[in-house]
Design a protein around this motif. Structure first.
Motif, short mmCIF file in Angstrom:
data_model
loop_
_atom_site.label_atom_id
_atom_site.label_comp_id
_atom_site.label_asym_id
_atom_site.label_seq_id
_atom_site.Cartn_x
_atom_site.Cartn_y
_atom_site.Cartn_z
N ALA A 1 4.44 0.51 10.00
CA ALA A 1 5.05 0.98 8.75
C ALA A 1 5.92 2.21 8.99
CB ALA A 1 3.95 1.29 7.73
N PRO B 1 -6.95 3.79 4.69
CA PRO B 1 -8.27 3.68 4.07
C PRO B 1 -8.79 2.24 4.13
CG PRO B 1 -6.55 3.91 2.41
CD PRO B 1 -5.90 4.11 3.73
N SER C 1 -3.59 2.38 13.30
CA SER C 1 -3.29 3.58 12.53
C SER C 1 -2.06 3.37 11.65
CB SER C 1 -3.11 4.78 13.44
OG SER C 1 -2.07 4.54 14.36
N GLY C 2 -1.37 2.27 11.83
CA GLY C 2 -0.25 1.96 10.96
C GLY C 2 1.09 2.45 11.47
N TYR D 1 0.86 -1.20 0.00
CA TYR D 1 0.00 0.00 0.00
C TYR D 1 0.89 1.23 0.00
CZ TYR D 1 1.19 -0.91 4.89
OH TYR D 1 1.87 -1.20 6.03
N THR D 2 0.30 2.38 -0.23
CA THR D 2 1.08 3.60 -0.08
C THR D 2 0.81 4.19 1.29
OG1 THR D 2 -0.70 4.82 -1.10
CG2 THR D 2 1.12 4.21 -2.54
N LEU D 3 1.81 4.87 1.82
CA LEU D 3 1.66 5.43 3.16
C LEU D 3 0.60 6.53 3.15
CD1 LEU D 3 5.42 5.67 4.17
CD2 LEU D 3 3.74 3.96 4.90
P1 ADP Z 1 -0.83 -0.14 14.77
O1 ADP Z 1 0.48 -0.79 15.15
O2 ADP Z 1 -0.74 1.34 14.70
O3 ADP Z 1 -1.98 -0.61 15.61
P2 ADP Z 1 -0.37 -1.55 12.38
O4 ADP Z 1 0.93 -0.97 12.06
O5 ADP Z 1 -0.38 -2.90 12.99
O6 ADP Z 1 -1.18 -0.58 13.31
O7 ADP Z 1 -1.28 -1.49 11.08
C1 ADP Z 1 -2.58 -1.98 11.07
C2 ADP Z 1 -2.90 -2.57 9.73
O8 ADP Z 1 -3.00 -1.55 8.75
C3 ADP Z 1 -1.84 -3.55 9.24
O9 ADP Z 1 -2.51 -4.67 8.75
C4 ADP Z 1 -1.11 -2.79 8.15
O10 ADP Z 1 -0.66 -3.67 7.14
C5 ADP Z 1 -2.19 -1.85 7.61
N1 ADP Z 1 -1.67 -0.58 7.09
C6 ADP Z 1 -0.70 0.19 7.65
N2 ADP Z 1 -0.51 1.31 6.92
C7 ADP Z 1 -1.36 1.25 5.87
C8 ADP Z 1 -1.64 2.10 4.75
N3 ADP Z 1 -1.00 3.25 4.56
N4 ADP Z 1 -2.59 1.71 3.88
C9 ADP Z 1 -3.26 0.56 4.06
N5 ADP Z 1 -3.05 -0.29 5.08
C10 ADP Z 1 -2.11 0.04 5.99
#
Ligand code: ADP
Ligand code: MG
Length: 697
Positions: free
Chosen positions: A301, A450, A297-298, A264-266
């Motif tokens: 990444a 999203p 919230s990602g 995915y894109t950030l």
């Molecule tokens: P957190 O640690 O903040 O709770 P995660 O890093 O585990 O969240 O991310 C939650 C989910 O969202 C994961 O499955 C990840 O692959 C996905 N994800 C993260 N960034 C994006 C993004 N920009 N677009 C789509 N999916 C994403």
């Protein structure tokens, strides 16, 4: 060293007249061990008395002070009958009643024919005036007199209000005149008194308004405490910033390879957090940054990109999680991308021992490992990095300020401190963030990736549990996963575990071979085996005590069932709910409760149904529970406040933060006269450990 002027305040309470060993213990429980703790123990109520000459109906049920002369004692031989004394008040009779009154004592207190000043509540009993257990009895012309306004303190067993009044009154004599540490403009604007005057006045309330948190004297005392907190944090922060760090300027190529590997894109929010992080990493000072982002919230990444920058600049990175399961999960979610980008990643936890561990440590110190993921084990003494540049700490509200600092010491001395990036999923209300994390810069990931479907939340009475359990069939048919949480309550760990086991048996009976159980007493590898089976779908329902690790990522999980949801705080419920609805499938969160519910419990469940906004939930949690409980004060390293209340004094906190920042910019070494007053303030609130950061800078 503590300034001498404060010595009297730090004497033990038993240095005060009338405080012996037993009372000292009770006082310690009530307020603390020092004289100062007693002085910071402020009244919670006020007794107002009227001085009256004549007994009169208009004073019934009021607190009065009268002059009375004992006429007759009626001692009691029967425990159920009170000791009575009739006194004349200006020729009218008043009966004083004492349950379990001691004759010798009362005869000394109220000798027949001698006038006494007496205070208490005037009542009527069988057509005559009565006073039960007068609170003061004094001989006329005694040095003291009975105050018409008297403070009422929060009490504990073994300490009466009268006793506390006497002790605090002798403690008050020790209050020194301290130099003013508050900005003079603020003192004028708020109309504040000096510290000594404000403290004394707080112990002598005259009206109910004097007891309120917005009373100017109380505000001033609260401000002192908040200012000491903010100055201390700012000192730590400045010293971190001034600490030379590594300037990590490379990595563009690695970052690009990682970005290409991501499916995915950030998001915009991830990118803006990253640009703040990159700017810190590039600067020649040490980074100390908190990334706050709701569950899902990602953040992973974001961590990945920061790692890419560190490694691409020739340094190593460490990524620490609070538990073994989470560490393994991070490894698994990072590895596909780091492999794709050609980075070498390894796991180190407490369970990796012997030859395997020795081999990892060798490769680490030889620089053959780029990224080490693990638990606390990453920062044990014998773990030597070839060149650690970045330390990432996940879910860190379990660590305190000082632990954060010790982490950054693993870098090469010639490179200064390691950049530290802390990630937390706990949405922290602004006021708390300022007091607990004020030593860090903060980036917030405010938007979720999203494609997230909202999670539908419902509260369900426990009576409907069976219907609910049998209804899960439909979810299992489409290969979705279900969490079933049975909370573990500390006091009765065993029976709660039994409850989880029973639920496990019940569900296994309904859905043979589809159900697994994890709980805190299982060994690490047993737990992992169950989690693994849940992830890959061998089992579809996971029964767990609260040990299901916050942060576990199973995209197929769609249902979160929480039993005894009324026992959880909002933040916990929110964290648990965040486990479902991650893989693009709509999620459901079912909060099972056993009624009847209290007001707070109802309010909690209502908020959960209304919103998925972690920040709003955190604010509500703060409102419902108070700050101390919110993150679990002790284990979180959150400061405890004696005089300030974060909910009520939020305005003052912001002023204190701004003042601390601007003052330390002008006087970073606390060398002006206000600076020296501020040192005294830090010692007063025992935040003097921050002073060492002045020297070390
Ligand atoms: P957190 O640690 O903040 O709770 P995660 O890093 O585990 O969240 O991310 C939650 C989910 O969202 C994961 O499955 C990840 O692959 C996905 N994800 C993260 N960034 C994006 C993004 N920009 N677009 C789509 N999916 C994403
Ligand atoms: Mg995470």
């Amino acid at each position: 060293m503590r300034p001498e002027i404060l010595f009297p305040l730090f004497k033990p309470t038993d240095s005060l007249k009338g405080v012996g060993a037993r009372l000292k213990i009770a006082l310690e429980k009530l307020a603390g061990e020092h004289v100062m703790d007693l002085l910071f123990h402020l009244p919670s109520g006020l007794t107002k008395r009227t001085r009256i000459e004549q007994l009169d109906e208009q004073f019934l049920d009021q607190q009065v002070i009268i002059t009375g002369t004992a006429r007759q004692h009626y001692p009691s031989r029967n425990r159920r009958v009170p000791y009575r004394i009739t006194v004349d008040v200006n020729d009218r009779p008043l009966t004083l009643t004492f349950f379990n009154g001691r004759e010798d004592y009362l005869k000394r207190q109220l000798p027949i024919g001698e006038p006494r000043l007496i205070s208490g509540k005037l009542e009527e009993y069988s057509g005559s005036y009565q006073m039960t257990h007068p609170d003061h009895i004094l001989a006329l012309g005694d040095a003291g007199s009975i105050d018409t306004e008297e403070a009422v303190y929060p009490l504990t067993a073994g300490v009466s209000n009268n006793v506390l009044l006497k002790i605090i009154s002798s403690a008050e004599k020790l209050i020194p005149q301290l130099p003013e540490w508050i900005d003079p403009n603020l003192v004028t604007r708020e109309g504040w008194k000096s510290w000594k005057e404000a403290l004394e006045a707080s112990h002598h309330p005259k009206t109910d308004a004097d007891l309120e948190p917005d009373d100017p004297e109380r505000q001033r005392l609260a401000y002192d405490e908040l200012l000491s907190n903010q100055i201390a944090l700012e000192l730590v922060r400045n010293s971190m910033k001034r600490k030379k760090g590594r300037s990590l300027t490379g990595g563009a190529d690695v970052i690009e390879r990682l970005e290409q590997a991501l499916p995915y894109t950030l998001t915009h929010a991830q990118n803006s957090a990253l640009s703040e992080i990159f700017a810190d990493m590039q600067s020649p000072y040490r980074m100390l940054r908190l990334v706050q982002g709701d569950v899902g919230s990602g953040k992973t990444a974001v961590a990945l990109m920061a790692i890419g920058k560190a490694v691409g600049s020739g340094a190593q990175a460490a990524f620490m999680a609070p538990t073994e399961i989470l560490a393994r999960q991070h490894l698994n979610s990072l590895k596909p991308f780091t492999d794709a980008a050609g980075l070498k990643i390894e796991l180190l936890t407490g369970r990796i021992k012997g030859k395997k561990r020795a081999e990892i440590l060798d490769r680490l110190s030889a620089g053959e490992i780029d990224i080490l993921v693990g638990t606390h084990a990453l920062f044990q003494e014998d773990v030597v990095y070839q060149d650690l540049g970045l330390a990432i700490i996940d879910e860190q509200h379990r660590f305190g300020v000082h632990q954060r600092l010790s982490l950054s010491a693993k870098g090469k001395p010639e490179h200064g401190g390691v950049d530290v990036l802390v990630m937390t999923a706990t949405p922290i209300p602004r006021t708390l963030a300022l007091t607990a994390y004020g030593d860090m810069d903060v980036s917030i990931i405010a938007e979720k990736p999203p494609g997230r479907k909202p999670v539908e939340t419902r509260a369900i009475p426990v009576e409907r549990l069976e219907d609910l359990a049998t209804g899960l069939q439909r979810k299992l048919e489409v290969n979705e996963r279900i969490y079933w949480v049975c909370p573990l309550v500390e006091e009765s760990e065993v029976s709660d575990l039994a409850a989880a086991e029973e639920r496990f048996r019940y569900l296994s009976h309904l859905y043979p071979e589809k159900v697994g159980l994890v709980h805190g007493r299982m060994k690490g590898d047993e737990k992992e085996a169950v989690m693994e089976a849940f992830k890959n779908g061998d089992i579809q329902i996971l029964v767990a005590t609260t040990v299901i690790e916050v942060g576990v990522d199973v995209p197929e999980a769609t249902v979160m069932i929480i039993e005894h949801s009324e026992r959880f705080g909002l933040a916990q419920l929110h964290q648990l709910r965040g486990r479902v609805g991650r893989g693009g499938l709509a999620g459901t969160c079912l909060l099972i409760y056993s009624g009847p519910l209290g007001e707070t419990q109802k309010a909690r469940l209502k908020i959960m149904r209304e919103t998925e906004d972690g920040f709003r939930i955190a604010e509500e949690d703060l409102r419902l529970r108070g700050a101390g409980e919110l993150l679990g004060t002790r284990q979180s390293g959150l400061p405890e406040f004696k005089l300030a209340d974060l909910q009520l004094h939020g305005r003052l906190l912001e002023i204190a933060r701004d003042d601390a920042r601007s003052f330390l910019q002008q006087d970073p070494k606390l060398s002006t006269s206000r600076g020296s007053a501020i040192r005294t303030l830090l010692y007063l609130f025992e935040r003097d450990s921050a002073i060492k950061y002045l020297q070390s800078g």
